[in-house]
Design an enzyme around this catalytic site. Structure first.
Site, PDB file in Angstrom:
ATOM      1  N   THR A   1      -7.603  -0.531   8.888  1.00 22.21           N
ATOM      2  CA  THR A   1      -7.529   0.991   8.585  1.00 22.21           C
ATOM      3  C   THR A   1      -8.249   1.476   9.395  1.00 22.21           C
ATOM      4  O   THR A   1      -9.719   0.968  10.225  1.00 22.21           O
ATOM      5  CB  THR A   1      -8.438   0.890   7.397  1.00 22.21           C
ATOM      6  OG1 THR A   1      -7.020   0.725   5.863  1.00 22.21           O
ATOM      7  CG2 THR A   1      -8.466   2.761   7.035  1.00 22.21           C
TER       8      THR A   1
ATOM      9  N   ARG B   1      -4.659  -0.065  -6.195  1.00 25.53           N
ATOM     10  CA  ARG B   1      -4.516  -1.748  -6.187  1.00 25.53           C
ATOM     11  C   ARG B   1      -4.488  -1.965  -8.149  1.00 25.53           C
ATOM     12  O   ARG B   1      -6.061  -1.889  -8.293  1.00 25.53           O
ATOM     13  CB  ARG B   1      -4.580  -2.584  -5.276  1.00 25.53           C
ATOM     14  CG  ARG B   1      -5.848  -2.085  -4.913  1.00 25.53           C
ATOM     15  CD  ARG B   1      -6.702  -3.869  -4.023  1.00 25.53           C
ATOM     16  NE  ARG B   1      -6.833  -3.063  -2.851  1.00 25.53           N
ATOM     17  CZ  ARG B   1      -7.630  -2.101  -2.478  1.00 25.53           C
ATOM     18  NH1 ARG B   1      -8.581  -1.941  -2.766  1.00 25.53           N
ATOM     19  NH2 ARG B   1      -7.538  -2.232  -0.913  1.00 25.53           N
TER      20      ARG B   1
ATOM     21  N   GLN C   1      -1.598   8.901   7.254  1.00 26.92           N
ATOM     22  CA  GLN C   1      -1.231   9.901   7.113  1.00 26.92           C
ATOM     23  C   GLN C   1      -2.498  10.655   7.030  1.00 26.92           C
ATOM     24  O   GLN C   1      -3.547  10.577   7.794  1.00 26.92           O
ATOM     25  CB  GLN C   1      -2.582   9.366   5.146  1.00 26.92           C
ATOM     26  CG  GLN C   1      -1.225   8.584   4.582  1.00 26.92           C
ATOM     27  CD  GLN C   1      -2.112   8.600   2.719  1.00 26.92           C
ATOM     28  OE1 GLN C   1      -2.971   7.423   3.265  1.00 26.92           O
ATOM     29  NE2 GLN C   1      -2.218   9.051   2.255  1.00 26.92           N
TER      30      GLN C   1
ATOM     31  N   ARG D   1      -3.144   2.786   8.643  1.00 27.85           N
ATOM     32  CA  ARG D   1      -3.522   1.782   7.259  1.00 27.85           C
ATOM     33  C   ARG D   1      -2.420   0.666   7.830  1.00 27.85           C
ATOM     34  O   ARG D   1      -1.000   1.361   7.177  1.00 27.85           O
ATOM     35  CB  ARG D   1      -4.011   2.367   5.865  1.00 27.85           C
ATOM     36  CG  ARG D   1      -4.207   3.717   6.586  1.00 27.85           C
ATOM     37  CD  ARG D   1      -4.561   4.576   4.982  1.00 27.85           C
ATOM     38  NE  ARG D   1      -5.380   3.691   4.270  1.00 27.85           N
ATOM     39  CZ  ARG D   1      -5.805   4.302   2.898  1.00 27.85           C
ATOM     40  NH1 ARG D   1      -4.960   4.813   2.201  1.00 27.85           N
ATOM     41  NH2 ARG D   1      -6.725   3.144   2.004  1.00 27.85           N
TER      42      ARG D   1
ATOM     43  N   HIS E   1     -16.726 -35.359 -25.749  1.00 30.59           N
ATOM     44  CA  HIS E   1     -16.276 -36.579 -24.993  1.00 30.59           C
ATOM     45  C   HIS E   1     -17.688 -36.638 -24.081  1.00 30.59           C
ATOM     46  O   HIS E   1     -17.906 -37.577 -24.081  1.00 30.59           O
ATOM     47  CB  HIS E   1     -14.671 -37.010 -24.270  1.00 30.59           C
ATOM     48  CG  HIS E   1     -14.139 -36.183 -25.635  1.00 30.59           C
ATOM     49  ND1 HIS E   1     -13.332 -36.514 -26.208  1.00 30.59           N
ATOM     50  CD2 HIS E   1     -13.080 -35.114 -25.135  1.00 30.59           C
ATOM     51  CE1 HIS E   1     -12.393 -36.210 -26.496  1.00 30.59           C
ATOM     52  NE2 HIS E   1     -12.254 -35.420 -27.041  1.00 30.59           N
TER      53      HIS E   1
ATOM     54  N   LYS F   1       1.219  -0.620  -0.447  1.00 30.83           N
ATOM     55  CA  LYS F   1      -0.154   0.052  -0.378  1.00 30.83           C
ATOM     56  C   LYS F   1       0.927   1.243   0.235  1.00 30.83           C
ATOM     57  O   LYS F   1       0.722   1.933  -0.930  1.00 30.83           O
ATOM     58  CB  LYS F   1      -0.638   0.380   1.060  1.00 30.83           C
ATOM     59  CG  LYS F   1      -1.594   1.345   1.256  1.00 30.83           C
ATOM     60  CD  LYS F   1      -2.690   1.379   2.521  1.00 30.83           C
ATOM     61  CE  LYS F   1      -4.123  -0.126   1.674  1.00 30.83           C
ATOM     62  NZ  LYS F   1      -3.813  -1.160   3.641  1.00 30.83           N
TER      63      LYS F   1
ATOM     64  N   GLN G   1      -5.696   5.472  -2.261  1.00 35.10           N
ATOM     65  CA  GLN G   1      -5.373   3.689  -2.612  1.00 35.10           C
ATOM     66  C   GLN G   1      -5.152   3.547  -3.857  1.00 35.10           C
ATOM     67  O   GLN G   1      -6.138   3.772  -4.758  1.00 35.10           O
ATOM     68  CB  GLN G   1      -6.030   3.054  -1.072  1.00 35.10           C
ATOM     69  CG  GLN G   1      -5.383   1.230  -1.655  1.00 35.10           C
ATOM     70  CD  GLN G   1      -5.819   0.732  -0.475  1.00 35.10           C
ATOM     71  OE1 GLN G   1      -5.663   0.812   0.753  1.00 35.10           O
ATOM     72  NE2 GLN G   1      -5.909  -0.804  -0.950  1.00 35.10           N
TER      73      GLN G   1
ATOM     74  N   GLU H   1      -9.310   4.100  -3.958  1.00 35.77           N
ATOM     75  CA  GLU H   1      -9.866   4.581  -3.119  1.00 35.77           C
ATOM     76  C   GLU H   1      -9.537   5.682  -3.267  1.00 35.77           C
ATOM     77  O   GLU H   1      -8.802   6.916  -3.626  1.00 35.77           O
ATOM     78  CB  GLU H   1      -9.738   4.309  -2.236  1.00 35.77           C
ATOM     79  CG  GLU H   1     -10.329   2.626  -1.698  1.00 35.77           C
ATOM     80  CD  GLU H   1      -8.893   2.116  -0.412  1.00 35.77           C
ATOM     81  OE1 GLU H   1      -9.587   2.831   0.554  1.00 35.77           O
ATOM     82  OE2 GLU H   1      -9.268   0.723  -0.491  1.00 35.77           O
TER      83      GLU H   1
ATOM     84  N   GLY I   1      -8.319  -5.696   1.751  1.00 32.66           N
ATOM     85  CA  GLY I   1      -9.665  -5.641   2.914  1.00 32.66           C
ATOM     86  C   GLY I   1      -8.696  -6.894   4.392  1.00 32.66           C
ATOM     87  O   GLY I   1      -9.471  -7.092   4.635  1.00 32.66           O
TER      88      GLY I   1
END
Length: 865
Positions: A136, A311, A183, A117, A823, A23, A309, A297, A132
């Site tokens: 956080t 990812r 942050q 976080r 088959h 992160k 964020q 996010e 998740g």
């Protein structure tokens, strides 16, 4: 040791995952992208986490115990995880670590509010997002509170969900470290998630924005449904605005709470259209920087977007690489070959090199680009007709794309109608000698391959194999072989079409094909019943087999009373069929000859469920039933107007179908016979490379392509890092579900059944073997784990020929993947099993043990009480 406990986010580089976790590494990268605002802050590095856990007694023993846990053993995971969390949270933060965090807070404001976080080293990876999985905490105020929540983030490495996720992803707990991001809080008017590709369809050009009022926790926790904006090419193409009755807001003293949204605002959009479009533009900038679709996010403060964020979206199915920027439509090879599992690189490259059509690779699977066939009217009609007979869901998906009118290019037919130059191939006679000749050719070809490959090693082996692959393709493309296959299939289609028109009977050919001669796959299932006959009279042999777990059991078996006869029967079976296995188109899969224990459950089922001599009786019963059906059909036809002609034509087609339909299975048998020869030679070469110190283990060769393994044999060099990357990628690919149809925009199109002839609540599918049967559903995902009773109905994802030994002991068949001539369908008809294939999500919608009714004539499944 030079340890750094705190680093500013602005100084974090994306490559420092080991120090700051996924992160924080992403946030550091985000802060470097022009126009992207990231809240200021710092990262408490993994050095600090190491200091803390190093002081914990018996940490290594506890992690070892956790590593041995079964991912499905929730109680053990919960207990071990809770013990580790208590230990981490109870450990004092070392003085120099606390001092470093305090100094950083002084720089950014001791009394400011912060988001604290987790940032694990196994997090936000290209192949596993771990979204998740750790914790956080928002609106944390004061130094003491920040230190407390840093400890909580460290402890969240061992939550039940995080531990289970790592176990399922094959990530070693002992290698994972936790950093923590601290942050400055943003107090947003709105927040939410931006997916730069549609997370449902996979469409890479469609972005999805979920938005709500206040902090994003309201959306994440499911407190409210979000507004949803879909944006493509800079325009809103769809949006849904919902009533947002609750929102999460920060408290002045720290922490958060959910509050009621003013009634006048509830139905207002959280974003304007212009803001949603602008947010997507920012998202495209982030996506371009990271080189893959992102899950982002965001927060909106005033008119400024802050990114908190980003990812990778790891659930999207990858798109095959193309050498142009044109639109392409790809059809799954796995859905046609009844093997939708991910394949390793050697398996992918071998199948591509020995297949008749060029293929593209994505997500560990193979696809054929059908765009040129869809573009011209004649080839389009032929493709849709062929796919409709094989898998109606593929046809529906293709028609869905064609119906949009703007995705698939349209070109006129390049060739005039009529037969190709030289005329159509001469029709073949209904002559069993043709099948005998083809089988003899195949056997001679395999015998020559086995003989000639024995002396080949090193680069000479690979040169030999390249020539062998060309012989392989020539055998597959043998014109006579193709004519025989098509003659059997066309006769089947003719019979079903005519007898439906003339007699009003659906799928009449299903009964007429019972016990057709020369089907190597149905013979394989009956032959295992004969093996059971050699086992059944010997109680000690039966008891021994019930405890077999290892593959070297045959020598011990021979020491028991009756054991030599049982072993000889198994060995004879392996001599004939040992090249087969589940997923046999992947050369890296273990063959029955390599893992004979895989056959033991089916042998024991046959011992339990059938009397001696059942195989021969079953085959003869099927033959007689087919003969009676033939006589009945011909008698009814003769009673019709022009009945003698109709009966005569039908009799010729029945003879033609029964002469040729069994050969339909033989080319695949020839392919996998050759595959076992290739595999033995390549594994012997891999063992030489292990002895030379080039490979760590022989199966590492499976993670190299054929060309790369060839180069390793020549140069005696292999990139160990490449093999590690390939192993990680294969694990990620295993978690993906391949679509039937995939576009170059990344859209997965799976098609649907357009029908209304099934009862409410029934599961629709493709009828492939007539009849109706009611019984207990046995949901089986692994053939080796199957335990079946005689009246059970097998429910599984797909069946290749290796599953046919199970067919002799069941009453019906349901699969998620399959077609009329695949088959499983062919063998179900041979054995007279009612079968429905192509039933979407059957293994999830049908509970193991539930009673169901299979309507093999009409193509649907009823779920009974």
């Amino acid at each position: 040791m030079n340890e750094q406990y705190v680093v500013d986010l602005g100084e974090v580089a994306g490559t420092r995952v080991a120090a700051v976790g996924g992160k924080a590494a992403h946030l550091g990268e985000l802060s470097r992208i022009e126009g992207i605002r990231v809240p200021d802050g710092f990262c408490v590095t993994t050095d600090a986490f190491r200091r803390v856990v190093a002081r914990m007694p018996s940490i290594d023993e506890q992690l070892d115990e956790l590593a041995r846990a079964d991912p499905d053993d929730r109680e053990t995971i919960r207990t071990l995880g809770a013990r580790l969390r208590r230990a981490v949270e109870g450990a004092a933060v070392p003085g120099d670590v606390a001092e470093a965090i305090t100094r950083a807070l002084a720089r950014f404001g001791e009394r400011a509010a912060y988001a604290v976080r987790s940032s694990a080293t196994a997090e936000d990876l290209p192949t596993a997002s771990f979204a998740g999985q750790q914790d956080t905490y928002l609106n944390v105020v004061g130094t003491a509170a920040v230190l407390e929540h840093v400890s909580r983030c460290w402890a969240s490495l061992f939550t039940e969900r995080a531990v289970t996720y790592r176990l399922r992803k094959g990530v070693d707990h002992r290698t994972v470290r936790m950093a923590v991001v601290v942050q400055r809080m943003v107090f947003p008017d709105a927040s939410g998630i931006l997916f730069t590709a549609d997370p449902v369809t996979g469409h890479r050009k469609t972005a999805t924005v979920d938005a709500g009022f206040g902090l994003g926790e309201a959306l994440v926790s499911g407190l409210v449904n979000p507004d949803v904006f879909k944006v493509r090419d800079g325009e809103i193409v769809d949006k849904t605005i919902v009533a947002k009755q609750r929102a999460v807001h920060a408290l002045p003293t720290g922490g958060t709470r959910d509050v009621a949204v003013d009634a006048r605002r509830q139905e207002q959009p959280a974003l304007t259209d212009a803001q949603a479009v602008r947010l997507v533009q920012l998202g495209r900038r982030i996506e371009a920087h990271f080189g893959r679709p992102q899950d982002i996010e965001w927060c909106l403060d005033g008119d400024d977007f802050h990114i908190v964020q980003s990812r990778p979206i790891t659930t999207l199915f990858p798109v095959p690489e193309a050498d142009d920027r044109e639109n392409h439509v790809y059809v799954s090879v796995g859905h046609q070959q009844m093997m939708t599992d991910a394949m390793k690189p050697l398996g992918l490259s071998l199948w591509r090199m020995t297949a008749m059509a060029p293929m593209r690779e994505a997500g560990g699977r193979l696809f054929v680009d059908v765009t040129p066939h869809l573009a011209a009217p004649a080839s389009r009609a032929a493709l849709l007709d062929m796919m409709g007979r094989e898998d109606p869901l593929i046809t529906d998906a293709l028609q869905t794309l064609l119906g949009r009118g703007d995705f698939v290019p349209s070109f006129p037919d390049t060739k005039p109608g009529g037969p190709p130059a030289g005329g159509a191939p001469a029709p073949i006679d209904t002559d069993p000698a043709l099948v005998t000749e083809l089988v003899g050719r195949s056997q001679a070809s395999v015998a020559a391959l086995e003989r000639d490959i024995r002396t080949k090693t090193g680069p000479e082996l690979f040169d030999f194999l390249l020539d062998a692959f060309e012989d392989h393709k020539r055998a597959l493309g043998d014109p006579l072989s193709m004519q025989v296959i098509m003659a059997g299939m066309e006769a089947t289609w003719w019979l079903n079409d005519r007898l439906r028109d003339w007699l009003g009977e659906k799928n009449a050919a299903d009964t007429l094909t019972l016990s057709a001669p020369g089907n190597v796959t149905s013979e394989m299932g009956l032959a295992l019943m004969d093996v059971a006959d050699a086992v059944r009279p010997h109680p000690e042999v039966v008891a021994f087999l019930q405890g077999v777990e290892d593959d070297d059991f045959l020598d011990d078996l021979a020491k028991l009373p009756g054991g030599p006869e049982a072993r000889d029967a198994v060995e004879a079976y392996l001599d004939r069929y040992g090249m087969r296995c589940v997923g046999e188109i992947d050369i890296t899969r273990p063959r029955w000859r390599e893992q004979p224990a895989a056959l033991v459950p089916a042998i024991l089922d046959n011992v339990r469920n059938f009397p001696p001599g059942a195989a021969a009786r079953r085959f003869e019963e099927g033959r007689q039933k087919a003969l009676r059906k033939e006589q009945d059909v011909l008698s009814r036809l003769r009673a019709l107007p022009d009945g003698e002609r109709k009966a005569g034509e039908t009799k010729r087609m029945i003879d033609r179908m029964r002469t040729f339909i069994g050969y339909r299975e033989y080319p695949k048998y020839g392919i996998v016979s050759r595959y076992l020869v290739y595999k033995r030679a390549l594994l012997a070469e891999a063992e030489r490379l292990v002895r030379a110190g080039v490979l760590a283990g022989k199966e590492d060769a499976f993670h190299l392509t054929f060309e790369e393994l060839h180069e390793a044999a020549r140069s005696h060099r292999v990139d160990a890092g490449l093999i590690r990357q390939r192993k990680d990628a294969f694990r990620a690919h295993q978690a993906l579900t391949p679509p039937r149809v995939l576009t170059s925009d990344g859209e997965a199109v799976n098609g649907a059944y357009r029908r209304d002839d099934a009862p409410a609540g029934a599961l629709p599918g493709l009828p492939v073997s007539a009849g109706t049967v009611e019984g207990r559903a046995r949901v089986v995902l692994d053939m080796a784990q199957a335990v079946l009773e005689e009246d059970d109905i097998l429910v599984t994802v797909c069946t290749d020929p290796s599953w046919s030994p199970l067919f002799v002991g069941i009453a019906g068949l349901v699969t998620e993947v399959g077609g009329l001539m695949t088959h499983g369908a062919v063998i179900a008809r041979e054995y007279g099993l009612p079968a429905v294939v192509g039933v979407e999500r059957a293994t999830r919608l049908i509970q193991d043990g539930r009673r169901i009714r299979v309507h093999g004539t009409d193509g649907y499944i009823e779920l009974l009480s």
